[in-house]
Design an enzyme around this catalytic site. Structure first.
Site, mmCIF file in Angstrom:
data_model
loop_
_atom_site.group_PDB
_atom_site.id
_atom_site.type_symbol
_atom_site.label_atom_id
_atom_site.label_comp_id
_atom_site.label_asym_id
_atom_site.label_seq_id
_atom_site.Cartn_x
_atom_site.Cartn_y
_atom_site.Cartn_z
ATOM 1 N N HIS A 20 13.913 50.443 10.431
ATOM 2 C CA HIS A 20 12.199 49.972 10.858
ATOM 3 C C HIS A 20 11.707 50.948 10.908
ATOM 4 O O HIS A 20 10.741 52.217 10.430
ATOM 5 C CB HIS A 20 11.142 48.895 11.584
ATOM 6 C CG HIS A 20 10.292 48.885 11.120
ATOM 7 N ND1 HIS A 20 9.925 46.868 11.216
ATOM 8 C CD2 HIS A 20 8.907 49.379 11.624
ATOM 9 C CE1 HIS A 20 8.276 47.735 10.152
ATOM 10 N NE2 HIS A 20 7.765 48.510 10.753
ATOM 11 N N GLU A 21 11.589 52.074 12.081
ATOM 12 C CA GLU A 21 10.903 53.100 13.044
ATOM 13 C C GLU A 21 11.567 53.879 11.740
ATOM 14 O O GLU A 21 10.853 54.917 11.145
ATOM 15 C CB GLU A 21 10.572 53.556 14.442
ATOM 16 C CG GLU A 21 10.958 51.822 14.967
ATOM 17 C CD GLU A 21 9.028 51.712 14.640
ATOM 18 O OE1 GLU A 21 8.329 52.680 13.892
ATOM 19 O OE2 GLU A 21 8.784 50.725 14.590
#
Length: 212
Positions: free
Chosen positions: A168-169
């Site tokens: 996600h990051e």
């Protein structure tokens, strides 16, 4: 340290590839300290520099290791033997100029997942689309490499939810939000919410401790 405003989807910095960090210095360390404070205040399990308006290849993370997905698939993810096998041993940290190698366990956990992402176990959220969450299938394993704020090389092997946090990051640093990856009908639902909230254009932020 300061709590920073978090950019909401539509802010241009969220939708372009972040620049590599050329110098690991006191300015970067101050940014990281502010990002960590902001992540905790939000609260969130990760925060990338573009989310606070800085187009740099940096993200921070934290994970308590007690998520429902990991609890459901703990045995096949081999998380009970994590420290011995090297999985999920670093549950919080920062990475500068990361690379991310993805590993799909086709004969392990990958084989037991249902065909469609589980609404209860695989729903994801994002501080740049605050207040909403949608199910998304992610790769079950990842190896994160990069540098810490002292310039030391790091390598973290993750499985389960920590691997999801890394994906996600890392996506944020590529200009991709998790809502960009949603399948139908969730993609349409997310876009409807964004339109109804008036997001999707520059100028929208929220600050933890204040209303979004």
């Amino acid at each position: 340290m300061s709590i920073l405003p978090i950019c909401i989807t539509g802010e241009p910095v969220l939708h372009r590839v972040a620049d590599p960090v050329d110098s690991i210095d006191s300015e970067l360390r101050d940014l990281v300290a502010d990002m960590i404070e902001t992540m905790h205040a939000a609260p969130g399990v990760g925060l990338a520099a573009p989310q606070v308006g800085v187009g740099a290849q940096v993200f921070v993370w934290r994970y308590g290791g007690a998520g429902s997905f990991d609890a459901q698939y703990r045995e096949v993810l081999q998380l009970d033997e994590g420290p011995a096998r090297g999985f999920n041993t670093v549950l919080h940290g920062v990475v500068v100029n990361p690379t991310l190698d993805l590993v799909w366990d086709t004969e392990g956990a990958g084989a037991i997942l249902p065909e469609e992402p589980d609404i209860a176990l695989e729903s994801e959220g994002c501080l740049s689309v605050p207040g909403y969450g949608y199910p998304l299938r992610r790769v079950l394993g990842a190896v994160l490499r990069g540098y810490d704020v002292d310039g030391n090389a790091i390598e973290v092997s993750a499985r389960g939810w920590l691997a999801r946090i890394f994906q996600h990051e890392y996506d944020h640093l590529q200009g991709t939000l998790y809502v960009d990856r949603l399948a139908q009908p969730y993609a349409a639902q997310a876009q409807q919410v964004i339109a109804e909230r008036g997001w999707g254009a520059s100028g929208h932020t929220w600050t933890p401790g204040e209303r979004a």
